[in-house]
Design an enzyme around this catalytic site. Structure first.
Site, PDB file in Angstrom:
ATOM      1  N   GLN A 179       0.848  -1.195   0.000  1.00  0.00           N
ATOM      2  CA  GLN A 179       0.000   0.000   0.000  1.00  0.00           C
ATOM      3  C   GLN A 179       0.887   1.250   0.000  1.00  0.00           C
ATOM      4  O   GLN A 179       1.068   1.887   1.030  1.00  0.00           O
ATOM      5  CB  GLN A 179      -0.884  -0.038   1.256  1.00  0.00           C
ATOM      6  N   PHE A 180       1.452   1.601  -1.168  1.00  0.00           N
ATOM      7  CA  PHE A 180       2.343   2.757  -1.247  1.00  0.00           C
ATOM      8  C   PHE A 180       1.636   4.053  -0.870  1.00  0.00           C
ATOM      9  O   PHE A 180       2.272   5.021  -0.448  1.00  0.00           O
ATOM     10  CB  PHE A 180       2.990   2.869  -2.632  1.00  0.00           C
ATOM     11  N   THR A 181       0.307   4.084  -0.961  1.00  0.00           N
ATOM     12  CA  THR A 181      -0.422   5.316  -0.661  1.00  0.00           C
ATOM     13  C   THR A 181      -0.348   5.696   0.820  1.00  0.00           C
ATOM     14  O   THR A 181      -0.724   6.807   1.185  1.00  0.00           O
ATOM     15  CB  THR A 181      -1.891   5.214  -1.108  1.00  0.00           C
TER      16      THR A 181
END
Length: 150
Positions: free
Chosen positions: A78-80
């Site tokens: 989940q890079f966000t």
């Protein structure tokens, strides 16, 4: 590393209408990787999560870990979680690790969790995923490895 950890009754991740990972009772971990993260952060986060006492004992108190209940862990990249929303209305993700590093560290994190004898499932790195879950409690905890090293 940053993680959103949810105690779940069940969770799954789907890519292109195919379930690629699923678990029953356990933890859903949405995992973000920063550019400075490495083995030390993996060890810290693994140790925190596998021993985190957020499952109820026979008296209804959160005294048990995912190890204690022999639960499972679903890890979804989940890079966000590294979104910077300080300027404007469109988030910047420049604080997230580059994809090649992030993918490697997500896999090493999953291996670290499984080395404790836990079932580990995951999503597909870089794919468009749909995550389904039944949050048990609800219990949701934010974990930042920077806060663990203090």
């Amino acid at each position: 590393m940053r993680a959103v950890v949810q105690r779940v009754s069940r969770a799954s991740v789907t890519v292109d209408d195919q379930v690629v990972g699923s678990i029953g009772h356990g933890l859903l971990v949405l995992l973000g990787i920063g550019p400075e993260d490495g083995d030390a952060q993996i060890r810290q986060l693994t140790d925190k999560l596998v021993y985190l006492r957020i499952f109820e004992d026979s008296e209804g108190k959160m005294n048990l870990s995912v190890l204690d209940i022999q639960g499972a862990v679903l890890v979804v990249s989940q890079f966000t979680l590294y979104a910077d929303i300080r300027k404007g209305r469109r988030p910047s993700f420049t604080a997230a690790a580059p994809p090649a590093l992030a993918e490697t560290l997500v896999e090493r994190f999953k291996n670290s969790i499984s080395s404790h004898g836990l079932q580990v499932s995951g999503g597909v790195f870089g794919a468009h995923m749909q995550v389904s879950l039944v949050n048990d409690g609800p219990v949701t905890i934010l974990v930042d490895s920077d806060q663990l090293s203090r």
